[in-house]
Design a protein around this motif. Structure first.
Motif, short mmCIF file in Angstrom:
data_model
loop_
_atom_site.label_atom_id
_atom_site.label_comp_id
_atom_site.label_asym_id
_atom_site.label_seq_id
_atom_site.Cartn_x
_atom_site.Cartn_y
_atom_site.Cartn_z
N ARG A 1 0.82 -1.21 0.00
CA ARG A 1 0.00 0.00 0.00
C ARG A 1 0.86 1.27 0.00
NH1 ARG A 1 -4.70 -0.88 -1.93
NH2 ARG A 1 -5.08 1.28 -1.33
N HIS A 2 1.99 1.23 0.71
CA HIS A 2 2.82 2.43 0.79
C HIS A 2 3.39 2.80 -0.58
CE1 HIS A 2 5.84 -0.75 0.91
NE2 HIS A 2 6.76 0.14 0.65
N ARG A 3 3.66 1.78 -1.41
CA ARG A 3 4.15 2.09 -2.76
C ARG A 3 3.09 2.83 -3.57
NH1 ARG A 3 8.87 -0.67 -3.64
NH2 ARG A 3 9.23 -2.54 -2.36
N SER A 4 1.86 2.40 -3.42
CA SER A 4 0.77 3.07 -4.13
C SER A 4 0.65 4.52 -3.68
CB SER A 4 -0.54 2.33 -3.89
OG SER A 4 -1.62 3.03 -4.46
N ALA B 1 1.09 10.22 -5.31
CA ALA B 1 1.63 11.56 -5.06
C ALA B 1 2.41 12.06 -6.27
CB ALA B 1 2.50 11.56 -3.81
N HIS B 2 3.18 11.16 -6.92
CA HIS B 2 3.92 11.52 -8.13
C HIS B 2 2.96 11.94 -9.24
CE1 HIS B 2 6.60 11.16 -11.62
NE2 HIS B 2 5.70 10.37 -12.16
N TRP B 3 1.90 11.19 -9.44
CA TRP B 3 0.92 11.53 -10.47
C TRP B 3 0.25 12.86 -10.17
CZ3 TRP B 3 -1.14 8.91 -14.88
CH2 TRP B 3 -0.49 7.71 -15.20
N SER B 4 -0.10 13.10 -8.93
CA SER B 4 -0.77 14.35 -8.57
C SER B 4 0.15 15.54 -8.83
CB SER B 4 -1.19 14.32 -7.09
OG SER B 4 -2.14 13.31 -6.86
N ASP B 5 1.41 15.41 -8.47
CA ASP B 5 2.37 16.49 -8.72
C ASP B 5 2.53 16.72 -10.22
OD1 ASP B 5 4.68 18.30 -7.91
OD2 ASP B 5 5.73 16.84 -9.17
N GLY B 6 2.60 15.63 -10.99
CA GLY B 6 2.76 15.77 -12.43
C GLY B 6 1.59 16.47 -13.07
N PHE B 7 0.38 16.13 -12.68
CA PHE B 7 -0.79 16.74 -13.30
C PHE B 7 -0.97 18.20 -12.89
CE2 PHE B 7 -1.99 12.77 -15.12
CZ PHE B 7 -2.84 13.13 -16.17
N ARG B 8 -0.43 18.59 -11.78
CA ARG B 8 -0.46 20.02 -11.42
C ARG B 8 0.43 20.83 -12.34
NH1 ARG B 8 0.05 17.76 -6.06
NH2 ARG B 8 -1.95 17.88 -4.95
N ARG B 9 1.44 20.19 -12.95
CA ARG B 9 2.40 20.89 -13.81
C ARG B 9 2.04 20.83 -15.29
NH1 ARG B 9 7.27 17.37 -12.49
NH2 ARG B 9 8.26 18.60 -14.15
N LEU B 10 1.18 19.90 -15.68
CA LEU B 10 0.91 19.68 -17.09
C LEU B 10 -0.14 20.61 -17.64
CD1 LEU B 10 0.84 15.77 -17.36
CD2 LEU B 10 2.56 17.32 -18.30
N PRO C 1 -5.36 1.74 -8.78
CA PRO C 1 -6.09 2.64 -9.68
C PRO C 1 -7.24 3.38 -9.01
CG PRO C 1 -5.69 0.55 -10.75
CD PRO C 1 -5.31 0.37 -9.31
N LEU C 2 -7.86 2.76 -8.00
CA LEU C 2 -8.95 3.46 -7.31
C LEU C 2 -8.42 4.65 -6.53
CD1 LEU C 2 -11.07 0.41 -6.08
CD2 LEU C 2 -11.31 1.75 -8.18
N ALA C 3 -7.23 4.51 -5.93
CA ALA C 3 -6.63 5.63 -5.22
C ALA C 3 -6.22 6.73 -6.20
CB ALA C 3 -5.42 5.15 -4.42
N ALA D 1 -7.50 10.68 -6.45
CA ALA D 1 -6.57 11.81 -6.50
C ALA D 1 -6.87 12.70 -7.70
CB ALA D 1 -5.14 11.30 -6.55
N MET D 2 -7.17 12.10 -8.85
CA MET D 2 -7.50 12.89 -10.03
C MET D 2 -8.81 13.65 -9.83
SD MET D 2 -4.99 12.58 -12.22
CE MET D 2 -3.95 12.64 -10.74
N ALA D 3 -9.78 13.01 -9.20
CA ALA D 3 -11.04 13.69 -8.91
C ALA D 3 -10.81 14.86 -7.96
CB ALA D 3 -12.04 12.70 -8.31
N ASP D 4 -9.92 14.70 -6.99
CA ASP D 4 -9.61 15.79 -6.06
C ASP D 4 -8.99 16.98 -6.77
OD1 ASP D 4 -10.59 14.23 -4.02
OD2 ASP D 4 -8.62 13.59 -3.30
N LEU D 5 -8.30 16.71 -7.90
CA LEU D 5 -7.71 17.80 -8.70
C LEU D 5 -8.70 18.38 -9.70
CD1 LEU D 5 -4.17 16.30 -9.44
CD2 LEU D 5 -4.73 18.15 -7.86
N GLY D 6 -9.92 17.86 -9.72
CA GLY D 6 -10.95 18.38 -10.62
C GLY D 6 -11.03 17.69 -11.96
N HIS D 7 -10.37 16.54 -12.11
CA HIS D 7 -10.38 15.80 -13.37
C HIS D 7 -11.41 14.67 -13.31
CE1 HIS D 7 -6.78 17.85 -14.71
NE2 HIS D 7 -6.14 17.47 -13.61
N ASN D 8 -11.91 14.29 -14.48
CA ASN D 8 -12.73 13.10 -14.59
C ASN D 8 -11.80 11.89 -14.68
OD1 ASN D 8 -14.29 10.91 -15.41
ND2 ASN D 8 -15.52 12.10 -16.86
#
Length: 466
Positions: free
Chosen positions: A202-205, A210-219, A340-342, A346-353
């Motif tokens: 779970r910790h790896r997920s 967190a990496h994906w969330s940071d990336g999508f904030r920059r894209l 993938p559910l987590a 995270a994507m929904a929290d950033l406002g993405h579908n």
């Protein structure tokens, strides 16, 4: 095996495993199916067809080969695991014992020793989606010539094993055919992986999300904006076959001591970013997740999509871009193991579908078999590589009936060349620009094989060097 695929004799290979078991889907499986409806809609692109010749030293009558296949399925629990809806959720259900149907076909009329029959069977067995709730996740045909099984055709469901897992299974099958046994225990199976993911992984997920969330904030919101209405049919698929691209990719990889996959990822980043003049570019890539402890010999669906984010604000030359891409690719692979559910949350929290968040980005999947990138003898010179561009072809394939992306590139093995299959949604990349996209990739790497290429990396707009 579906009855419409049965055109010859059916024999059965009994198998006996160590246990029956039930578990949730693995994260790799969950990436493909989030609901029973997704499960029912899986298509033939989730198949892994393979064909092997039976070793001449192996006992090759039908009963002997059937016994080897039964031992194989008994050894690898993943091959006797089906996916069924339970309480509204798809789950894995492994059987302790059962029978694997084997289609027996006569290849005696083939001038090539049954190879043509094997190729035809591979196409036919792979042309129908698996019923994952009822079928075993592999379909097998035996091609018999002069009372010996000469070829085995196996079509795996990609929902249960990935490319690496399929190669492990085939390795074990060759040993069973030759020796009747496989030394050492089997690696982790798909239910083992699912149980690890529910606990110690779970910790790896969490780190990956967190990496994906940071990336999508920059894209940017999209790397492919609409250019007009979609054509009919809306999705198109083209194959670039290029000896020059193969040579250039290997030259660049050797010159900079990176993999050819990294070279193609950097070139794809350059071509995509140049279209948008983007300061940051995101490309999606497939990661095998085999570097995780204990997963090297696992027979499971482990591969997931990784996010490669490259900063281009300072307009780097291609050499700098290549090394940045190499570092970004390592992060993409490191953080491509996640629930993938987590990630959806995270994507929904950033406002993405979560269902469509990946669609606006290019997805690059290198599905070539591993090989050494070097050359036998001297490396080709510039004149040789540039001359090879005259033999480059682009072939439009049958359009896919459905497509989830705006742009997807698949790198494939082609004899004597490199193949790139580009699938596009014509609302964002019509056929003409799609062909230029592929040719820009070739032009850039042919140029980069012999000199550095400055921003905006468009070799096609400069005269060829003398």
């Amino acid at each position: 095996m579906p009855t419409d695929l049965v055109t010859g004799e059916i024999v059965h290979a009994p198998f006996q495993g160590a246990r029956s078991a039930t578990a949730p889907l693995t994260w790799g499986q969950r990436s493909m199916w989030r609901s029973p409806a997704d499960l029912a809609g899986q298509g033939i692109f989730l198949h892994l067809p393979r064909r092997i010749s039976v070793p001449s030293r192996a006992p090759a009558d039908v009963p002997a080969v059937a016994a080897a296949l039964g031992a194989l399925v008994g050894r690898h629990e993943s091959l006797r695991t089906r996916i069924r809806p339970v309480d509204g959720e798809p789950v894995q259900v492994a059987a302790e014992h059962g029978r694997l149907p084997l289609l027996v076909a006569d290849g005696g009329d083939d001038p090539d020793g049954g190879a043509a029959t094997a190729r035809e069977l591979m196409d036919r067995l792979g042309a129908t989606p698996f019923d994952l709730a009822e079928e075993w996740p592999l379909r097998v045909a035996l091609v018999v010539v002069d009372d010996r099984v000469r070829h085995l055709v196996i079509v795996f469901s990609h929902g249960t094993v990935d490319f690496h897992g399929a190669e492990i299974v085939l390795r074990d099958l060759r040993q069973l055919l030759l020796r009747g046994t496989v030394s050492g225990p089997a690696g982790l199976q798909t239910i083992d992986v699912a149980r690890r993911e529910a606990g110690r992984e779970r910790h790896r997920s969490t780190r990956s999300v967190a990496h994906w969330s940071d990336g999508f904030r920059r894209l940017p919101a999209s790397m492919f904006d609409p250019v007009g209405p979609a054509l009919e049919p809306p999705y198109r698929q083209a194959l670039l076959t290029s000896e020059a691209l193969d040579l250039a990719t290997r030259l660049v990889a050797g010159r900079h001591r990176v993999s050819t996959s990294t070279v193609l990822l950097a070139a794809t980043t350059a071509v995509v970013a140049a279209r948008q003049d983007a300061a940051t570019c995101g490309v999606l890539t497939m990661a095998g997740n085999r570097f995780q402890p204990g997963y090297g010999d696992a027979v499971a669906k482990l591969n997931q999509i990784g996010l490669c984010v490259v900063d281009l604000a300072d307009r780097p030359d291609f050499t700098a871009l290549l090394h940045r891409t190499a570092a970004a690719a390592l992060d993409a692979y490191r953080y491509a193991y996640y629930d993938p559910l987590a990630l959806d949350q995270a994507m929904a929290d950033l406002g993405h579908n979560p269902r469509t968040v990946l669609e606006p980005y290019c997805y690059l999947n290198d599905i070539r078999l591993p090989r050494h990138p070097g050359f036998v003898g001297p490396a080709p010179d510039e004149a040789t590589v540039r001359t090879a561009t005259a033999r480059t072809t682009i072939t439009w394939l049958d359009p896919p009936p459905a497509f989830l992306w705006r742009c997807r590139m698949q790198v494939i093995d082609v004899p004597g060349a490199l193949g790139v299959v580009l699938t596009v949604n014509t609302r964002y990349l019509p056929p003409g620009p799609a062909e230029e996209f592929l040719l820009d990739l070739e032009r850039l790497l042919v140029e980069a094989a012999f000199r550095d290429v400055p921003w905006p990396w468009s070799a096609g707009q400069r005269p060829a060097a003398a």
